[in-house]
Design an enzyme around this catalytic site. Structure first.
Site: not given
Ligand code: PPE
Length: 310
Positions: A159
């Protein structure tokens, strides 16, 4: 989306006033995207404020750091305690939590190994990411013309800040075209994920979601929703998903920390329909788990002692 400010931000071991949490303009991460971050949420529950799957988020932060050759200079427990204290000192009962590990001010140029590894944690109150209306009735999404970053060039499992330029392009394209979210395909044209959410397709009672080789971020809410769905007796498979399956499915939904579980009611101007029974069933249990109302998932919660604000 405007940020609701808080009183304090944690920077490299210290609590500093929100407006003083600044960096030098030659900060390495600002130029080259050399940072990794997390998105975490804390919820108000009957037993107090609880951080959802905090341990998982901290270990993914460490994993992302290490994939980009950064040694996180704090232990998991130090990060955890700092987060607890930050929430308590800001007096929040529920909030979004944003830890960031980044290459700081030092030498310029692409070799970052002599730059410091700086760490900050911010918290703020953040409502429904894709809108309350969207969370309830579903959003309109569009398949992006941008492909999700390929593992041949970057690390989908990390990430990492710089990698989000991919999400930013897709998000701008979708919002300019009047959609709430973009769905990206992977470099093999299989369905991957949203700009900040994982994706699930429901067809004839069966649930499918892209797997690890589809360039996804291994979402923590994705894992939670898979576990909940299986506990509820649904079959969940991780597999390649063809683009057309998005149009032909019975139900479609997204999961993420910011977005929680958000149904998709329309894809590329084709109607999927209002949130279906399986989506609603899982969303209900998932929301209970987030808010500490599901005994079965109580072990996912990390409770914070928050004294009431003086
Ligand atoms: N894919 C991506 C690309 C992503 O950024 C997130 C979280 C997810 C999947 C889902 O992951 P999880 O939160 O572990 O279930 N995205 C984060 C960033 C959002 C933002 O705008 O900043 C979040 O949801 O916190």
């Amino acid at each position: 989306m405007h940020v609701n400010t808080a009183d304090l931000i944690w920077m490299n071991g210290e609590f500093v006033a929100w407006e003083d949490a600044k960096v030098h303009v030659l900060t390495h991460g600002l130029h080259y995207g050399t940072g990794v971050f997390e998105g975490v949420r804390a919820y108000e529950t009957e037993r107090g404020t609880a951080i959802f799957r905090h341990d998982r988020h901290i270990s993914r932060l460490r994993q992302s750091s290490s994939l980009y050759y950064m040694d996180l200079p704090y232990s998991d427990e130090e990060i955890r305690q700092a987060t607890h204290e930050l929430i308590a000192r800001n007096g929040f009962k529920s909030c979004y939590i944003r830890p960031l590990v980044y290459r700081g001010y030092g030498p310029m140029g692409l070799d970052p190994l002599d730059n410091p590894v700086d760490v900050m944690i911010a918290v703020w109150e953040w409502g429904a990411y894709l809108g309350e209306e969207g969370q309830k009735n579903g959003i309109r999404a569009k398949v992006s013309s941008w492909r999700r970053i390929s593992p041949e060039s970057l690390i989908p499992h990390a990430k990492a800040s710089g990698q989000y330029l991919n999400s930013v392009l897709a998000k701008i394209e979708a919002s300019k075209a009047g959609y709430e979210e973009a769905i990206l395909l992977d470099h093999n044209s299989h369905v991957c994920e949203g700009t900040g959410e994982n994706i699930f397709v429901v067809k004839k009672g069966k649930i499918a979601t892209p797997g690890h080789s589809n360039s996804i971020l291994d979402g923590i809410n994705r894992a939670s929703v898979i576990e909940i769905a299986e506990d509820l007796g649904y079959e969940v498979v991780e597999r390649d998903i063809a683009r057309a399956e998005l149009n032909m499915c019975d139900e479609l939904f997204l999961t993420g920390t910011a977005a929680e579980l958000t149904p998709v009611r329309e894809i590329d101007d084709q109607e999927i329909g209002p949130p279906g029974p399986i989506t609603k069933h899982i969303q209900e249990v998932f929301t209970d788990a987030l808010k500490g109302r599901a005994q079965q998932y109580a072990h996912w919660l990390d409770f914070v002692e928050v004294p009431s604000k003086a």
